[in-house]
Design a protein around this motif. Structure first.
Motif, mmCIF file in Angstrom:
data_model
loop_
_atom_site.group_PDB
_atom_site.id
_atom_site.type_symbol
_atom_site.label_atom_id
_atom_site.label_comp_id
_atom_site.label_asym_id
_atom_site.label_seq_id
_atom_site.Cartn_x
_atom_site.Cartn_y
_atom_site.Cartn_z
ATOM 1 N N GLY A 119 0.712 -1.227 0.031
ATOM 2 C CA GLY A 119 -0.079 0.057 0.026
ATOM 3 C C GLY A 119 0.842 1.262 -0.096
ATOM 4 O O GLY A 119 0.531 2.246 0.626
ATOM 5 N N GLY A 120 1.871 1.121 -0.433
ATOM 6 C CA GLY A 120 2.834 2.321 -0.521
ATOM 7 C C GLY A 120 4.211 2.379 -0.702
ATOM 8 O O GLY A 120 4.696 1.193 -0.901
ATOM 9 N N GLY A 121 4.994 3.263 -0.489
ATOM 10 C CA GLY A 121 6.324 3.139 -0.305
ATOM 11 C C GLY A 121 7.149 3.289 1.011
ATOM 12 O O GLY A 121 6.646 4.068 1.886
ATOM 13 N N ALA A 122 8.138 2.383 1.466
ATOM 14 C CA ALA A 122 8.814 2.359 2.898
ATOM 15 C C ALA A 122 10.240 2.067 2.713
ATOM 16 O O ALA A 122 10.723 1.662 1.613
ATOM 17 C CB ALA A 122 8.242 1.596 3.742
ATOM 18 N N PHE A 123 10.872 2.966 3.596
ATOM 19 C CA PHE A 123 12.369 2.413 3.925
ATOM 20 C C PHE A 123 12.663 2.234 5.355
ATOM 21 O O PHE A 123 11.956 3.056 6.202
ATOM 22 C CB PHE A 123 13.366 3.293 3.088
ATOM 23 N N ILE A 124 13.700 1.486 5.789
ATOM 24 C CA ILE A 124 13.918 1.315 7.079
ATOM 25 C C ILE A 124 15.207 1.921 7.306
ATOM 26 O O ILE A 124 16.201 1.933 6.684
ATOM 27 C CB ILE A 124 13.998 -0.151 7.327
ATOM 28 N N VAL A 125 15.383 2.604 8.529
ATOM 29 C CA VAL A 125 16.649 3.196 9.035
ATOM 30 C C VAL A 125 16.931 2.685 10.416
ATOM 31 O O VAL A 125 16.104 2.694 11.242
ATOM 32 C CB VAL A 125 16.326 4.772 9.122
ATOM 33 N N MET A 182 9.976 -8.137 12.484
ATOM 34 C CA MET A 182 9.331 -7.633 11.333
ATOM 35 C C MET A 182 8.482 -6.480 11.651
ATOM 36 O O MET A 182 7.922 -5.716 10.672
ATOM 37 C CB MET A 182 8.386 -9.089 11.141
ATOM 38 N N SER A 183 8.398 -6.153 13.053
ATOM 39 C CA SER A 183 7.694 -4.969 13.263
ATOM 40 C C SER A 183 8.488 -3.810 13.237
ATOM 41 O O SER A 183 7.860 -2.756 13.904
ATOM 42 C CB SER A 183 6.659 -5.495 14.587
ATOM 43 N N TYR A 184 9.519 -4.023 13.065
ATOM 44 C CA TYR A 184 10.345 -2.739 13.379
ATOM 45 C C TYR A 184 10.021 -1.449 12.380
ATOM 46 O O TYR A 184 9.451 -1.651 11.321
ATOM 47 C CB TYR A 184 11.900 -2.953 12.908
ATOM 48 N N PRO A 185 9.795 -0.305 13.178
ATOM 49 C CA PRO A 185 9.027 0.819 12.457
ATOM 50 C C PRO A 185 9.613 1.376 11.225
ATOM 51 O O PRO A 185 11.219 1.151 11.051
ATOM 52 C CB PRO A 185 9.168 1.856 13.540
ATOM 53 N N LEU A 238 7.420 6.477 10.843
ATOM 54 C CA LEU A 238 7.403 7.800 10.571
ATOM 55 C C LEU A 238 6.451 8.088 9.303
ATOM 56 O O LEU A 238 6.917 7.733 8.068
ATOM 57 C CB LEU A 238 8.979 8.240 10.427
ATOM 58 N N THR A 239 5.448 8.743 9.344
ATOM 59 C CA THR A 239 4.591 9.134 8.350
ATOM 60 C C THR A 239 4.671 10.578 7.743
ATOM 61 O O THR A 239 4.084 10.770 6.799
ATOM 62 C CB THR A 239 3.151 8.705 8.591
#
Length: 456
Positions: free
Chosen positions: A55-61, A72-75, A120-121
């Motif tokens: 449902g969109g785009g994301a990246f992990i930091v 798996m639940s890391y923000p 973070l949104t």
């Protein structure tokens, strides 16, 4: 007749070594997108990777020290409505990262000092100006808050991030898809490669072409190019027979390459990473399982093959650590963050030396995190070389996080939320930061006044 067979070089025996499994970042769903960007950005504090998201785009930091299996639940950073195509940390503030997406927008994010504790949104700034997906981002190397973005609309935009404003729009130069866009060392020139088989050197403020080279490589596959520290250009591409090539050019005479070498028949685009301090360039092919490295010198054949790091697994992307994040006491001259299907693996490039003393020849003064010119001054025409730092005692990131100043009053209202909605917590935080900044400035001025009064 005696003949010198082997060229002497202090980088001839550089070797690559991957971290042990427990020092990797594991169980991360790396993005499946077929876009030819690095998919990873890294600095002395964080490593960021583009991940699959529904449902969109994301990246992990992740903080650099958060190795091992990632829950798996890391923000994640998940404000884009389309897949993220490119991310890049700001060179002047390790907590600021930019992202470009298929949703045609560029977003600027501020990562908390300890890393993310919740998704973070809300970006600090959203930059809208492209009409098609944004696939290339590059921060200016010396000017504060200047960001270059290139989209599939064949347009390059230079942004003043602090006021969310598109200052320069280069939309008449490229007739087709832009493959790469990079700055030179002081940010006075932009080098682009394009699907129309032309390399161009641009004046960034005027958006005009200074010089160009048609067909640097005969093949129709993507070309990548970077500036060397002396102004020369190194390009990677394909021959007519689809063999991968590396070439070195002198922009003063683009008629013939200084050298053109054929490497292999691989199909992945070669991403060049250049270290101006050592003049070593690393070529990482998307889908390859190896990293080749070469030394660039002033003597023919100019580009000298050093060695190759090989492993079993192919790379989906690659992050490159700035020089100030390396371990100088171990003679580490480069560090890559290699993306696999489900993990990120650090790879250290090291010069074997017996001495534990600081090796001055490996670590000349390098580019530090301080900008040398502000955005407004740079757009007005001011040039400034990078601010250099010594790595003799190892670089230590300042404990106090730099405030990211955004002129809210100058920001254009680009959000889609209707007027009159309740302010988001992100905006409230930004306003609080502005207030803190103003207080700090007032305190500094008061102190200065007292000092002057005491002198008189």
């Amino acid at each position: 007749m005696s003949r010198k067979v082997v060229r002497t070089s202090k980088f001839r025996h550089v070797f690559g070594q991957a971290e042990k499994a427990d020092q990797c970042y594991d169980d991360i769903r790396i993005s499946q997108m077929t876009w030819d960007s690095n998919f990873c950005s890294v600095n002395p504090k964080f490593v960021a990777m583009i991940v699959d998201a529904s449902g969109g785009g994301a990246f992990i930091v992740l903080p650099l020290n958060k190795t091992g299996r990632i829950d798996m639940s890391y923000p994640t950073v998940c404000g884009h409505t389309g897949p993220v195509l490119d991310i890049e940390f700001c060179p002047h503030n390790d907590n600021i990262i930019a992202s470009g997406s298929e949703d045609c927008s560029v977003m600027i994010w501020e990562i908390p000092e300890a890393g993310l504790i919740s998704p973070l949104t809300e970006p600090v700034v959203k930059l809208d100006g492209h009409s098609k997906r944004v696939g290339i981002l590059s921060w200016h190397p010396t000017a504060h808050n200047v960001l270059m973005s290139a989209g599939c609309d064949n347009v390059i935009i230079l942004w003043n991030v602090a006021c969310g404003e598109a200052v320069v729009r280069i939309d008449t130069v490229h007739s087709d898809l832009i493959y790469s866009a990079v700055w030179n060392r002081d940010g006075s020139r932009i080098l682009t490669s394009c699907k129309d088989k032309t390399l161009r050197i641009l004046n960034p403020r005027k958006g005009t072409v200074i010089t160009e080279k048609e067909k640097p490589h005969e093949g129709s596959r993507p070309v990548r190019a970077v500036f060397m520290s002396d102004g020369k250009i190194l390009s990677t591409g394909f021959s007519r027979m689809s063999e991968r090539q590396v070439a070195l050019w002198d922009p003063k005479d683009f008629s013939e390459p200084l050298t053109l070498q054929e490497l292999d028949t691989g199909s992945g685009v070669l991403l060049p990473f250049y270290d101006p301090d050592t003049n070593v360039v690393y070529l990482c092919g998307k889908g390859d399982s190896s990293i080749r490295y070469f030394e660039v010198t002033d003597e023919a054949p100019y580009v000298h093959f050093l060695s190759m790091y090989s492993s079993k697994d192919s790379q989906k992307g690659m992050g490159y650590m700035p020089k100030r994040g390396l371990e100088v006491n171990k003679c580490e001259i480069a560090r890559f963050y290699k993306l696999h299907e489900r993990k990120c693996e650090p790879i250290h490039m090291t010069v074997p030396r017996k001495s534990d003393l600081f090796q001055e020849d490996l670590y000349p003064n390098t580019i530090g995190p301080e900008p040398s010119v502000e955005a407004d001054d740079w757009f007005a025409g001011k040039e400034a070389p990078p601010v250099l730092i010594s790595l003799k005692d190892g670089f230590v990131a300042t404990t106090k996080t730099k405030e990211f100043k955004v002129h809210k009053s100058l920001l254009k209202t680009t959000s889609a939320s209707p007027v009159g909605t309740v302010e988001s917590s992100g905006e409230v935080q930004s306003l609080r930061k502005e207030l803190r900044d103003m207080k700090a400035e007032i305190e500094a001025l008061t102190k200065r006044v007292k000092e002057l009064e005491s002198k008189h």
